[in-house]
Scaffold this motif. Structure first.
Motif, short mmCIF file in Angstrom:
data_model
loop_
_atom_site.label_atom_id
_atom_site.label_comp_id
_atom_site.label_asym_id
_atom_site.label_seq_id
_atom_site.Cartn_x
_atom_site.Cartn_y
_atom_site.Cartn_z
N GLY A 1 18.60 23.41 3.01
CA GLY A 1 17.58 22.44 2.65
C GLY A 1 18.15 21.21 1.96
O GLY A 1 17.63 20.10 2.12
N VAL A 2 19.25 21.40 1.22
CA VAL A 2 19.85 20.26 0.54
C VAL A 2 20.37 19.23 1.53
O VAL A 2 20.42 18.03 1.23
N LEU A 3 20.75 19.66 2.74
CA LEU A 3 21.21 18.72 3.76
C LEU A 3 20.06 17.82 4.20
O LEU A 3 20.25 16.61 4.40
N ASP A 4 18.88 18.38 4.37
CA ASP A 4 17.73 17.58 4.79
C ASP A 4 17.23 16.68 3.66
O ASP A 4 16.77 15.56 3.91
N GLU A 5 17.34 17.16 2.42
CA GLU A 5 16.73 16.44 1.31
C GLU A 5 17.67 15.45 0.65
O GLU A 5 17.26 14.34 0.29
N LEU A 6 18.96 15.82 0.49
CA LEU A 6 19.88 14.99 -0.26
C LEU A 6 21.04 14.44 0.56
O LEU A 6 21.79 13.60 0.05
N GLY A 7 21.23 14.93 1.77
CA GLY A 7 22.27 14.37 2.62
C GLY A 7 23.54 15.20 2.67
O GLY A 7 23.69 16.23 1.99
N LEU A 8 24.48 14.74 3.49
CA LEU A 8 25.68 15.50 3.79
C LEU A 8 26.58 15.68 2.57
O LEU A 8 27.11 16.77 2.35
N ALA A 9 26.77 14.63 1.80
CA ALA A 9 27.68 14.73 0.65
C ALA A 9 27.22 15.80 -0.32
O ALA A 9 28.00 16.66 -0.76
N SER A 10 25.95 15.78 -0.67
CA SER A 10 25.43 16.78 -1.61
C SER A 10 25.47 18.18 -1.01
O SER A 10 25.74 19.16 -1.71
N ALA A 11 25.21 18.29 0.30
CA ALA A 11 25.25 19.60 0.95
C ALA A 11 26.66 20.17 0.93
O ALA A 11 26.84 21.38 0.67
N LEU A 12 27.67 19.36 1.19
CA LEU A 12 29.05 19.85 1.16
C LEU A 12 29.47 20.21 -0.26
O LEU A 12 30.21 21.18 -0.47
N ALA B 1 23.88 10.68 12.25
CA ALA B 1 22.64 11.23 12.77
C ALA B 1 22.45 12.67 12.28
O ALA B 1 23.40 13.33 11.86
N ASP B 2 21.22 13.14 12.37
CA ASP B 2 20.91 14.49 11.87
C ASP B 2 21.76 15.55 12.54
O ASP B 2 22.29 16.45 11.88
N ASP B 3 21.87 15.50 13.88
CA ASP B 3 22.62 16.54 14.58
C ASP B 3 24.10 16.48 14.25
O ASP B 3 24.78 17.51 14.18
N VAL B 4 24.64 15.28 14.01
CA VAL B 4 26.05 15.16 13.64
C VAL B 4 26.28 15.74 12.25
O VAL B 4 27.24 16.49 12.02
N GLU B 5 25.39 15.43 11.31
CA GLU B 5 25.52 16.00 9.97
C GLU B 5 25.45 17.52 10.00
O GLU B 5 26.18 18.20 9.29
N GLU C 1 22.90 8.04 0.71
CA GLU C 1 24.04 8.96 0.68
C GLU C 1 25.29 8.28 1.14
O GLU C 1 26.09 8.82 1.86
N ALA C 2 25.49 7.06 0.73
CA ALA C 2 26.60 6.28 1.23
C ALA C 2 27.94 6.70 0.65
O ALA C 2 28.97 6.34 1.16
N HIS C 3 27.93 7.46 -0.44
CA HIS C 3 29.20 7.85 -1.06
C HIS C 3 29.19 9.35 -1.33
O HIS C 3 28.16 9.93 -1.61
N VAL C 4 30.40 9.91 -1.24
CA VAL C 4 30.57 11.33 -1.59
C VAL C 4 30.48 11.46 -3.10
O VAL C 4 31.09 10.70 -3.83
#
Length: 324
Positions: free
Chosen positions: A183-194, A220-224, A321-324
């Motif tokens: 869920g964190v990927l959908d809500e906060l983006g890739l950086a937070s999910a990783l 894109a969503d599928d790439v993330e 989510e432009a920065h890690v």
């Protein structure tokens, strides 16, 4: 010139030459004289040698095609034998390359449908675990708390134990739901999910860390989702098989694409064949036009690299989510 005409014309030239020699200066006596026998054997050797040379040259493209067919792997696309040789060979190689292109496209489509269905089922199961089972356990936990507060002192300890067991089960249900659908990927983006993924795998002697490598592109969503799943599977392999105590994740963007790198200090993969987890990562990478490479050596750990070239897959989506 086709292979048939090459061999036919060469044999014709040799036979005409031999016939001319027999009708001219070369004769065969009866019984055959030693010099004549030597000449005939030498001529036969020359004919056989020339035929062997022509056949070897003409069949080189076929041998190259045979090696390509024996080593083809749809998880490593793009490997094609060059189209060379006589017309028949060139047509055969061209047909083979077209067949492999079609197989790669069909495999990518079927794998995409299968993975899409898998992600949909994971999302459904995660939602049911969170909404149904999680809420039920939460209600049981509250009831146990009230029961523990009202129980006699002799039973209060057992009620507390049941309460702790229920709380542990609820935490495990939530952890499984997060693994099924982050869920964190959908809500906060890739950086937070990783970052959350690295924290989840930190423990029991393993330290996972996410390195900052500058600004990330908005994917894109599928790439993330592919990036997240590859990182998740790689960390799972490290925790289960690598015997490592440290693993580093890094994501960086360049002018040409985005790179995910997972590097551990474990014992390496060794000579073992790639398992289902690595094949699954390769299939996911192919879905978005990315490439997956593994480097492993004993004592230096394993490096898993996912490279996503810039292109239609890197569609901007979010701005937070432009920065890690």
């Amino acid at each position: 010139m086709s292979l048939f005409w090459r061999i036919f014309l060469l044999n014709s030239v040799v036979l005409v030459l031999v016939t001319g020699l027999l009708l001219g200066p070369v004769t065969v006596s009866s019984p055959v004289l030693p010099g004549e026998a030597a000449l005939l054997v030498a001529g036969l050797a020359v004919v056989l040698g020339v035929n062997a040379f022509v056949l070897r040259i003409g069949l080189v493209p076929l041998q190259r095609l045979s090696r390509a067919m024996a080593t083809v792997d749809l998880l490593h696309p793009g490997r094609r034998p060059s189209v060379t040789g006589p017309p028949e060979m060139a047509d055969l190689i061209t047909t083979y390359n077209a067949m492999v292109d079609r197989l790669e496209r069909e495999r990518a489509l079927s794998a995409g449908r299968a993975l899409t269905a898998q992600e949909g089922e994971r999302h459904r199961v995660a939602r049911e675990l969170h909404d149904e089972v999680g809420q039920t356990l939460t209600a049981v936990l509250l009831q146990l708390k009230r029961l523990a507060d009202r129980s006699p002192a002799a039973l209060r300890g057992e009620a507390r134990q049941a309460q702790e067991a229920t709380r542990s089960s609820l935490d495990e249900i939530r952890r499984i739901a997060r693994q099924l659908r982050p869920g964190v990927l959908d809500e906060l983006g890739l950086a937070s999910a990783l970052r959350a993924l690295a924290a989840e795998f930190t423990g029991h002697g393993l330290t996972a860390r996410l390195e900052s490598r500058g600004p990330l592109p908005l994917l894109a969503d599928d790439v993330e989702l592919v990036v997240y799943r590859v990182a998740q599977e790689a960390l799972t392999n490290v925790a289960r098989h690598a015997g490592a105590d440290r693993v580093t994740l890094s994501v960086r963007a360049t002018d040409h694409g985005t790179e995910l790198l997972i590097h551990d200090n474990g014992k390496g993969i060794g000579p073992a064949e790639e398992g289902a987890g690595i094949r699954g990562m390769r299939e996911r990478a192919l879905l978005i036009g990315a490439s997956l490479t593994l480097e492993s050596s004993e004592g230096r750990g394993t490096r898993v690299r996912l490279w996503i070239p810039s292109g239609p897959a890197s569609i901007t989506r979010r701005s937070d989510e432009a920065h890690v």
